[in-house]
Scaffold this motif. Structure first.
Motif, short mmCIF file in Angstrom:
data_model
loop_
_atom_site.label_atom_id
_atom_site.label_comp_id
_atom_site.label_asym_id
_atom_site.label_seq_id
_atom_site.Cartn_x
_atom_site.Cartn_y
_atom_site.Cartn_z
N GLU A 18 0.27 7.11 -5.33
CA GLU A 18 1.32 6.41 -6.09
C GLU A 18 2.61 7.22 -6.05
O GLU A 18 2.57 8.45 -6.12
CB GLU A 18 0.89 6.24 -7.55
N PHE A 19 3.72 6.57 -5.91
CA PHE A 19 5.02 7.25 -6.01
C PHE A 19 6.10 6.20 -6.31
O PHE A 19 5.87 5.00 -6.15
CB PHE A 19 5.37 8.00 -4.70
N GLU A 20 7.24 6.66 -6.76
CA GLU A 20 8.37 5.77 -6.99
C GLU A 20 9.42 6.04 -5.93
O GLU A 20 9.65 7.20 -5.58
CB GLU A 20 9.00 6.04 -8.38
N SER A 52 10.11 7.45 1.07
CA SER A 52 10.75 8.46 0.23
C SER A 52 10.45 9.82 0.81
O SER A 52 9.30 10.12 1.13
CB SER A 52 10.19 8.41 -1.21
N ILE A 53 11.47 10.64 0.95
CA ILE A 53 11.27 12.00 1.44
C ILE A 53 11.55 12.90 0.24
O ILE A 53 12.68 12.92 -0.27
CB ILE A 53 12.23 12.34 2.60
N LYS A 54 10.50 13.58 -0.26
CA LYS A 54 10.69 14.43 -1.43
C LYS A 54 10.27 15.84 -1.07
O LYS A 54 9.09 16.08 -0.80
CB LYS A 54 9.86 13.91 -2.61
N LYS A 55 11.26 16.74 -1.04
CA LYS A 55 11.02 18.13 -0.65
C LYS A 55 10.17 18.22 0.62
O LYS A 55 9.15 18.90 0.68
CB LYS A 55 10.34 18.88 -1.79
N ASP A 56 10.57 17.47 1.63
CA ASP A 56 9.92 17.48 2.93
C ASP A 56 8.56 16.78 2.98
O ASP A 56 7.88 16.80 4.00
CB ASP A 56 9.77 18.91 3.46
N GLU A 57 8.13 16.18 1.86
CA GLU A 57 6.89 15.38 1.88
C GLU A 57 7.28 13.93 2.13
O GLU A 57 8.29 13.46 1.59
CB GLU A 57 6.20 15.47 0.53
N ILE A 58 6.46 13.22 2.92
CA ILE A 58 6.80 11.83 3.25
C ILE A 58 5.88 10.87 2.49
O ILE A 58 4.65 11.00 2.55
CB ILE A 58 6.65 11.56 4.76
N PHE A 59 6.49 9.90 1.82
CA PHE A 59 5.73 8.86 1.11
C PHE A 59 6.16 7.50 1.67
O PHE A 59 7.35 7.27 1.90
CB PHE A 59 6.04 8.90 -0.39
N LEU A 60 5.17 6.63 1.87
CA LEU A 60 5.50 5.31 2.42
C LEU A 60 4.93 4.21 1.53
O LEU A 60 3.80 4.33 1.02
CB LEU A 60 4.90 5.16 3.83
N ASP A 61 5.69 3.14 1.37
CA ASP A 61 5.21 1.95 0.66
C ASP A 61 5.19 0.82 1.70
O ASP A 61 6.24 0.24 2.03
CB ASP A 61 6.16 1.62 -0.51
N ILE A 62 4.00 0.53 2.23
CA ILE A 62 3.89 -0.40 3.37
C ILE A 62 3.68 -1.83 2.88
O ILE A 62 2.73 -2.12 2.15
CB ILE A 62 2.71 0.04 4.28
N LYS A 63 4.57 -2.73 3.30
CA LYS A 63 4.45 -4.14 2.90
C LYS A 63 4.26 -5.06 4.10
O LYS A 63 3.80 -6.17 3.95
CB LYS A 63 5.69 -4.57 2.13
N MET A 107 0.84 -1.19 0.00
CA MET A 107 0.00 0.00 0.00
C MET A 107 0.88 1.25 0.00
O MET A 107 1.76 1.39 0.85
CB MET A 107 -0.90 0.00 1.24
N LYS A 108 0.65 2.14 -0.97
CA LYS A 108 1.45 3.35 -1.05
C LYS A 108 0.64 4.55 -0.55
O LYS A 108 -0.49 4.75 -0.99
CB LYS A 108 1.90 3.58 -2.49
N ILE A 109 1.24 5.33 0.34
CA ILE A 109 0.53 6.49 0.91
C ILE A 109 1.46 7.71 1.00
O ILE A 109 2.68 7.57 0.98
CB ILE A 109 -0.01 6.19 2.33
N SER A 110 0.82 8.87 1.14
CA SER A 110 1.59 10.04 1.58
C SER A 110 1.06 10.37 2.98
O SER A 110 -0.10 10.09 3.29
CB SER A 110 1.41 11.22 0.62
N ILE A 111 1.92 10.92 3.81
CA ILE A 111 1.53 11.09 5.22
C ILE A 111 2.10 12.40 5.75
O ILE A 111 3.22 12.80 5.38
CB ILE A 111 1.99 9.87 6.06
N THR A 112 1.36 13.05 6.61
CA THR A 112 1.87 14.30 7.20
C THR A 112 2.86 13.96 8.32
O THR A 112 2.85 12.85 8.87
CB THR A 112 0.72 15.13 7.81
N LYS A 113 3.67 14.95 8.69
CA LYS A 113 4.66 14.71 9.75
C LYS A 113 3.97 14.39 11.08
O LYS A 113 4.42 13.54 11.83
CB LYS A 113 5.56 15.95 9.93
#
Ligand code: SF4
Ligand code: SF4
Length: 332
Positions: free
Chosen positions: A183-185, A159-170, A1-7
Motif C-alpha cells: 500500500e502507498f499513496e 511514486s519514487i520515494k527515496k529511490d524506492e519505486i512504487f507502482l499503482d497498476i490499473k 494493484m499497488k506494488i513496490s518493485i526493485t530497479k
C-alpha cells in the motif's frame, strides 16, 4: 494493484514492454542546456529506470511525443498524394500530473474542437501514460492554483520515494511489472511557493486597452521560447517542401508555430493583427486563462511554469496573471 518493485525488476519489465512500445521519459542531455555548463532535460526514448530524470523539472514538455515538432502529413507528386506512414509501435510516456492534465487540453483542441484531427488521433490512440508523483514542488510551479497538482485516472501511477519505486497498476499492459504487493499513496504536491489568482469571466473589452500590456512591448523580444516549452500551446503552420531533384514532388509538413513570433498573424495583402509584442502577450494570456475555459470549462494553462523558466527576458507568466487580476479589481 499497488506494488513496490526493485530497479532490476523494473528494468526487466521495461525491456519486455519495448517489444511493442517505444518508451519516453524526461532524460538528461549533459551540457546541452541554455549555457555551456548546463544540462538539458527533455523527453526522449529511454530503456532503463536510470535514464529517467524525475529529480528536476524537464525544460521541455512531453507534448512533442504526441504532437511532433515536425510531422509529415503526406507526400505528393503532380498527380496524387500518399498519406505518410504510421508508426506501428505503441508509445508509453512517463510524465507528471500537470503534464497529464496538459494532454487533456491538447486532446480537447485536436479531438473535441468541432473536428477530430486525423493525424493527431492516429498517434494518440497508441499512447499509454504513466503518471509519476512529484517529490517536491519546483521553482516557478503553480499547479496547485491551476488545480493540476494531482491526477487520479491514470493507467499506471508511479511514486519514487527515496529511490524506492512504487507502482499503482490499473491497465493490464503494465502487469509485466512484477513486485511485492504494498500500500502507498501517490506523492502529489499540495503547495507551491507561487500562487496565482486567476480572474474569472474576463471580457476582451475590459482588458484590450490596459496599460500593463505596454510593458511587454519593450521587454518581450518575440523569440517564441515560451510557446515552444509550453505543454498546452497547440498552434501549427504547414509547409510544403519540394524535393531538389524534382520540384513537383515533395511532402507537406505540420510544424509548431508561435503566437509571439513575427509573421504569426500575417494576412494576404500584408495586414498583421498584432504587431506590438504586448498585444501578443495579451492574446496568449487570454487564450490560456479565459478563451479556452469559455469553450471547454477549465483553464488551458496547467501552471507548470516552464514559460517563466525559459524566457530570456525573465517575463513571468504567473506574475502577469496576478497583475491582470489586480488591474481588473481596480488595483486592489
Ligand atoms: S505555465 Fe506557461 S508553459 Fe506552463 S502551461 Fe501555463 S502558459 Fe504554458
Ligand atoms: S519567451 Fe519571453 S521574450 Fe520570448 S516570446 Fe515568450 S515572453 Fe517574449
Amino acid at each position: 494493484m499497488k506494488i513496490s518493485i526493485t530497479k532490476d525488476k523494473f528494468n526487466e519489465a521495461l525491456k519486455e514492454l519495448q517489444k511493442d512500445y517505444r518508451i519516453f521519459a524526461p532524460k538528461v542531455f549533459p551540457k546541452a542546456g541554455v549555457f555551456s555548463d548546463t544540462d538539458l532535460i527533455k523527453y526522449s526514448e529511454i530503456g532503463s529506470y536510470e535514464e529517467m530524470a524525475f529529480h528536476e523539472k524537464s525544460h521541455f514538455s512531453p507534448k512533442e511525443v504526441t504532437l511532433p515538432i515536425t510531422q509529415i502529413l503526406f507526400h505528393f507528386n503532380e498527380k496524387e498524394f500518399t498519406e505518410s506512414k504510421e508508426d506501428e509501435m505503441g508509445t508509453i510516456v512517463f510524465l507528471r500530473s500537470c503534464d497529464m492534465h496538459a494532454v487533456k487540453r491538447v486532446d480537447a483542441i485536436y479531438l473535441q474542437n468541432k473536428y477530430e484531427d486525423y493525424y493527431y488521433k492516429r498517434v494518440r490512440d497508441k499512447v499509454k501514460f504513466v503518471v509519476v508523483g512529484c517529490e517536491r514542488s519546483y521553482d516557478s510551479c503553480f499547479c496547485v492554483s491551476m488545480e493540476t497538482n494531482r491526477f487520479d485516472e491514470y493507467q499506471m501511477g508511479m511514486s519514487i520515494k527515496k529511490d524506492e519505486i512504487f507502482l499503482d497498476i490499473k491497465d493490464e499492459v503494465f502487469h509485466v511489472f512484477d513486485g511485492e504487493k504494498k500500500e502507498f499513496e501517490m506523492n502529489f504536491v499540495t503547495e507551491n511557493d507561487i500562487k496565482v489568482n486567476v480572474p474569472e469571466n474576463i471580457e476582451l473589452k475590459d482588458v484590450i486597452d490596459l496599460e500593463m500590456w505596454r510593458e511587454y512591448d519593450a521587454r518581450c523580444i518575440a523569440c517564441g521560447k515560451c510557446n515552444f516549452v509550453c505543454p498546452t500551446c497547440t498552434c501549427f503552420t504547414t509547409q510544403d517542401i519540394a524535393y531538389s531533384d524534382n520540384g513537383k514532388v515533395g511532402e507537406r509538413r505540420r510544424v509548431w508555430a508561435s503566437c509571439h513570433v513575427d509573421g504569426f498573424t500575417d494576412m494576404a495583402g500584408g495586414h498583421n493583427f498584432r504587431q506590438k509584442h504586448g498585444d501578443r502577450m495579451r492574446f496568449k494570456v487570454m487564450h490560456k486563462i479565459s478563451d479556452f475555459k469559455k469553450r471547454f470549462g477549465y483553464h488551458m494553462c496547467i501552471g507548470c511554469g516552464r514559460c517563466d523558466d525559459a524566457c530570456p527576458e525573465y517575463i513571468s507568466f504567473s506574475n502577469c496573471i496576478n497583475k491582470l487580476n489586480k488591474e481588473l479589481k481596480g488595483g486592489e
